[in-house]
Design an enzyme around this catalytic site. Structure first.
Site, PDB file in Angstrom:
ATOM      1  N   TRP A   1       0.899  -1.160   0.000  1.00 12.67           N
ATOM      2  CA  TRP A   1       0.000   0.000   0.000  1.00 12.67           C
ATOM      3  C   TRP A   1       0.931   1.202   0.000  1.00 12.67           C
ATOM      4  CZ3 TRP A   1      -1.068   4.363   2.911  1.00 12.67           C
ATOM      5  CH2 TRP A   1      -2.291   4.997   2.654  1.00 12.67           C
TER       6      TRP A   1
ATOM      7  N   ASN B   1       7.344  -2.771   5.837  1.00 15.15           N
ATOM      8  CA  ASN B   1       6.024  -2.206   6.127  1.00 15.15           C
ATOM      9  C   ASN B   1       6.224  -1.071   7.120  1.00 15.15           C
ATOM     10  OD1 ASN B   1       3.303  -1.712   6.587  1.00 15.15           O
ATOM     11  ND2 ASN B   1       3.122  -3.356   8.090  1.00 15.15           N
ATOM     12  N   GLY B   2       5.632   0.083   6.868  1.00  8.04           N
ATOM     13  CA  GLY B   2       5.767   1.212   7.792  1.00  8.04           C
ATOM     14  C   GLY B   2       6.330   2.416   7.074  1.00  8.04           C
TER      15      GLY B   2
ATOM     16  N   LYS C   1     -19.745   2.901   4.754  1.00  2.00           N
ATOM     17  CA  LYS C   1     -19.724   1.684   3.937  1.00  2.00           C
ATOM     18  C   LYS C   1     -19.902   2.026   2.462  1.00  2.00           C
ATOM     19  CE  LYS C   1     -18.273  -0.747   5.989  1.00  2.00           C
ATOM     20  NZ  LYS C   1     -17.858  -0.408   7.325  1.00  2.00           N
TER      21      LYS C   1
HETATM   22  C1  AGP Z   1     -13.898  -0.117   7.961  1.00  7.01           C
HETATM   23  O1  AGP Z   1     -14.816  -0.447   6.984  1.00  7.01           O
HETATM   24  C2  AGP Z   1     -12.750   0.611   7.514  1.00  7.01           C
HETATM   25  N1  AGP Z   1     -12.062  -0.031   6.470  1.00  7.01           N
HETATM   26  C3  AGP Z   1     -11.881   1.326   8.532  1.00  7.01           C
HETATM   27  O2  AGP Z   1     -12.598   2.483   8.853  1.00  7.01           O
HETATM   28  C4  AGP Z   1     -11.468   0.622   9.848  1.00  7.01           C
HETATM   29  O3  AGP Z   1     -12.580   0.375  10.636  1.00  7.01           O
HETATM   30  C5  AGP Z   1     -10.453   1.505  10.591  1.00  7.01           C
HETATM   31  O4  AGP Z   1      -9.314   1.674   9.791  1.00  7.01           O
HETATM   32  C6  AGP Z   1     -10.064   0.947  11.939  1.00  7.01           C
HETATM   33  O5  AGP Z   1      -9.481  -0.310  11.822  1.00  7.01           O
HETATM   34  P1  AGP Z   1      -9.239  -1.223  13.089  1.00  7.01           P
HETATM   35  O6  AGP Z   1     -10.574  -1.599  13.631  1.00  7.01           O
HETATM   36  O7  AGP Z   1      -8.464  -2.400  12.591  1.00  7.01           O
HETATM   37  O8  AGP Z   1      -8.475  -0.404  14.080  1.00  7.01           O
END
Ligand code: AGP
Length: 634
Positions: free
Chosen positions: A81, A108-109, A507
C-alpha cells in the site's frame, strides 16, 4: 498497511511448493492489507532474484510461474500500500541492497528519517532505483554486511557477515515504524526480520518456519505461532527461530500460542465476496462474541485484569478508535452512559493524541480496533497510558499490538475479517462493548444482578434477530441494483441511529465510491437539508415507537420534512411501526428490540446495500481503491 511474508524451509523439490510458492500463497491471504503492487525475492545460487509488479498479486503470479527451479531455502514477499512513491514496478518491494544487489529487503511502515540516510548513502556511491523510503533500509543493511565481512577479514558478501547483526546495527538508526525482512546471498539459510511499531508474527512449522504480518500468512501450514515483541529482531532458519532485542540481548520469553482460526474462515465459501460472506456470518459472529459470559447469575469477563476497585473509582471513560471502530464506540457511548452513569467521550484516535486530552488515573480508556494494529489507535493507547489511565482493548486479532500493550483485552471472537470494509467486526465490537458496559455496571453496583441477567437475556436473543434481518436481504439487494446509478446518498439517524447513519455512509463511500453523508436527523434544519432536492435518496433510521415517544415522532417529522422537498425516503423501521408508512417510499423492517440494541440490526440493511451496489457497479468489493485493511502508518 502492507503485507509481508517470509519463509525458511525445505521445500525446493516439488514445483508447486517452492519457497516462492509458499510466499505467494501467504501473500494471497494478506493481499487485503495492501494491493497496489507485489513482489518476491529468492536466492538463486549466490545471487538474489527479485520479481515485482505493479497492480494485483495476479500480475506477479504470472511472472513467477514460468521461472525455473532454484535451490533457494528462503523467500520473502510483500504486497504494498504505497506511501512513498507511486505504485510502480520500481517502487514495489523487495528492494535490492548493496552495490552488487546481493541483498533483498521488504518493509512495512514509514522510515521518517529516510532523507538524510539516503543522502549519506548517495554520497558513498549507492544507487537508488525507487522513490521509496524502504530502499534506504536495504542499502543500510547491505552496507553493514560488507562492514561485518571486512571486520571478519572475509571477502565482501562472504561467510562471516552476520545478517542478524547487520540488521541490529541498522535499526538503531531508523526513526518511524517498520517491519523489515531481509535475505542475503551470504546467509542463504535464513530470513532476518525486525519490528518497531509494525506487526510481525512467527509461524512455527516442522522443519520450516514462517514470518508474516499476521497469522493468515501461514495459517494453511501451521497453527503454532510466536509473538515478536516491540523492538525485537528475529532470525528464522528451517530448524530454528532466535529472537534478540535491538540491544542484542537474547529474548527467551517470547509468547507461543495456538491460532484458533479455522482455515475456511480465509475462504469465500461460495459467496461472491468476503464482504458478502462476512455480512452473512453476523448472527454467529454476535453469538460468538457474547458466548459463555454469564455464570451463576453474574457476568464474567476473565480477560478483565483490572482491579474491580479501580473500576469503581473511574470517573470518565474515553473511547479511542478510527473509522468503523469509532462508529462502534459512538453507539456504545449511549449504552455505557445510560447503564453506568459515567461520562463517555468518543474520540478519533488520531485527534485524541494531539489535543492534550484531560486523562487521569481515574480515566478508563477503551481502545477499539479490529486489527489491533491501527497505528493511530496504538499511539492513542500509549499516550493514555503515559497519563496514567488504564486501557482496555476491544480487539479481534489475538497477539496483535494494541491488546498486548493494553492493561486488559476483550476479544470479539468473530474470526478473521478479510474484506477491507468492516462488517462482522463492527457488530462484534458493539457486542463486546455492551459486555464491558454491563460488567462495569455490575462491578460499580449500578444494577442488581437480576437486572444484568435480564439485559443479558435480551442481548443473547440478538443473534436470532440478526439472522431475521439477513433472511430479508433480497429487498435491499434489489434496491441496491435499482440504485446503481446513484451519485449521492444521505443517511439520517438520531440517538443510537446517528452513528448507524455514519457507518452506513462510510460503507457506501468506501466500497461503492458514492458520495454519502451521515447526519444527526436533528441537525437537518441547521444546514444539511439544503442538499435535499428532487429524487435525492435518503436512508432514515427510525427509533422504536416503544422508546421515548418524542424521539420517534421527531424522526417521523424529519422524514416528512425531506419528503416534502422531493427526497426519496428509504426508512429502516421496527416491525409494526405503521407511523412511517405514509412518508416512506421504501420501508425496510427490522425486528423489535431494546432501543440500545437496535444498532446491531439497523446497520445490516445498510451493509447489504453498499455491498450489493458496489457489486452492481462491477467494483472490487473486498479490495476498494486506495484503501488497506490494516492502517499501520499514521
Ligand atoms: C472499515 O470499513 C474501515 N475499512 C476502517 O474504517 C477501519 O474500521 C479503521 O481503519 C479501523 O481499523 P481497526 O478496527 O483495525 O483499528
Amino acid at each position: 498497511m502492507c503485507g509481508i511474508v517470509g519463509y525458511a524451509g525445505p521445500r525446493p523439490s516439488s514445483p508447486s511448493s517452492r519457497p516462492v510458492d509458499v510466499v505467494l500463497a501467504g501473500l494471497a491471504r494478506l493481499e487485503y492489507r495492501g494491493y497496489d503492487s507485489a513482489g518476491v525475492a529468492v536466492l538463486d545460487g549466490d545471487a538474489v532474484r527479485i520479481d515485482k509488479r505493479a497492480g494485483k498479486l495476479a500480475n506477479l503470479r504470472e511472472e513467477v510461474a514460468g521461472h525455473e527451479e532454484s535451490s533457494s531455502q528462503v523467500a520473502i514477499g510483500h504486497t504494498r500500500w504505497a506511501t512513498h512513491g507511486a505504485p510502480t514496478d520500481a517502487n514495489a518491494h523487495p528492494h535490492r541492497g548493496g552495490k552488487h544487489g546481493e541483498l533483498a529487503l521488504v518493509h512495512n511502515g514509514i522510515i521518517e528519517n529516510f532523507a538524510p540516510l539516503k543522502a549519506e548513502l548517495v554520497a558513498e556511491g549507492y544507487e537508488f532505483d525507487s522513490e521509496t523510503d524502504s530502499e534506504v533500509a536495504a542499502h543500510l543493511v547491505a552496507r553493514e554486511m560488507t562492514r561485518l565481512a571486512d571486520e571478519a577479514g572475509a571477502e565482501e558478501g562472504a561467510a562471516g557477515a552476520d545478517l542478524t547483526e547487520a540488521m541490529r546495527r541498522v535499526v538503531s538508526r531508523l526513526e518511524g515504524a517498520f517491519t523489515l525482512l531481509a535475505v542475503d546471498a551470504a546467509a542463504p539459510d535464513r530470513v532476518v526480520a525486525a519490528r518497531r511499531n509494525s506487526p510481525l508474527v512467527v509461524g512455527l512449522g516442522e522443519g520450516e518456519n514462517f514470518l508474516g504480518s499476521d497469522v493468515a500468512a501461514f495459517i494453511d501450514a501451521t497453527k503454532e505461532a510466536l509473538e515478536v515483541g516491540q523492538d525485537q529482531i528475529v532470525t528464522v532458519t528451517p530448524d530454528d527461530v532466535a529472537i534478540i532485542g535491538f540491544d542484542g540481548a537474547p529474548v527467551t520469553d517470547a509468547k507461543r500460542y495456538t491460532i484458533e482460526w479455522d482455515t475456511t474462515a480465509a475462504q469465500k465459501g461460495g459467496y461472491p465476496s468476503f464482504m458478502a460472506k462476512e455480512i452473512h456470518e453476523q448472527a454467529s459472529a454476535v453469538a460468538d462474541t457474547l458466548r459463555g459470559r454469564m455464570e451463576n447469575g453474574r457476568l464474567h469477563l476473565d480477560e478483565m485484569k483490572i482491579d474491580p476497585a479501580l473500576l469503581r473509582s473511574i470517573d470518565k471513560i474515553v473511547v479511542v478508535a478510527c473509522g468503523t471502530a469509532a462508529n462502534a464506540g459512538s453507539v456504545v457511548k449511549y449504552a455505557i452512559e445510560h447503564w453506568c452513569r459515567i461520562p463517555v467521550e468518543v474520540e478519533l484516535a488520531h485527534e485524541f493524541r494531539y489535543r492534550d486530552p484531560v486523562v487521569t488515573e481515574k480515566t478508563l480508556v477503551i481502545a477499539i480496533s479490529q486489527s489491533g494494529e491501527t497505528m493511530d489507535t496504538l499511539m492513542a493507547v500509549r499516550h493514555a497510558k503515559e497519563q496514567g489511565a488504564k486501557v482496555v482493548a476491544i480487539c479481534n486479532t489475538r497477539g496483535s499490538t494494541i491488546p498486548r500493550e493494553s492493561d486488559a483485552a476483550l476479544y470479539l471472537n468473530v474470526g478473521p475479517e478479510i474484506a477491507v470494509a468492516s462488517t462482522k467486526a463492527y457488530l462484534g465490537q458493539i457486542g463486546a462493548c455492551y459486555l464491558l458496559g454491563l460488567y462495569l455496571a455490575q462491578e460499580r453496583g449500578n444494577f442488581f444482578p437480576e437486572e444484568i441477567a435480564e439485559i443479558m437475556h435480551d442481548l443473547e436473543g440478538l443473534p436470532d434477530k440478526v439472522q431475521a434481518v439477513l433472511d430479508n436481504a433480497a429487498q435491499v439487494e434489489q434496491l441496491a441494483h435499482d440504485m446503481a446509478d446513484a451519485t449521492s446518498v444521505l443517511f439520517l439517524g438520531r440517538h443510537v441511529g446517528y452513528p448507524t447513519a455514519m457507518e452506513g455512509a462510510l460503507k457506501l463511500k468506501e466500497i461503492a465510491y458514492i458520495h454519502a453523508e451521515g447526519f444527526a436527523a436533528g441537525e437537518l434544519k441547521h444546514g444539511p437539508i439544503a442538499l435535499v432536492d428532487e429524487g435525492q435518496p435518503v436512508f432514515i433510521i427510525v427509533p422504536s415507537p416503544r422508546g421515548r415517544d418524542s424521539l420517534h415522532s421527531k424522526v417521523v417529522s424529519n422524514i416528512q420534512e425531506i419528503r416534502a422537498r422531493g427526497a426519496r425516503t428509504m426508512v429502516i423501521a421496527e416491525e409494526g411501526d405503521t407511523d412511517v408508512e405514509p412518508y416512506a417510499d421504501v420501508v425496510i423492517r427490522v425486528p423489535a428490540t431494546r432501543t440500545l440494541f437496535a444498532p446491531l440490526l439497523t446497520i445490516i440493511p445498510l451493509q447489504i446495500f453498499a455491498c450489493e451496489l458496489a457489486t452492481a457497479k462491477g467494483l472490487d468489493v473486498d479490495q476498494p481503491r486506495n484503501l488497506a485493511k490494516s492502517v499501520t502508518v499514521e
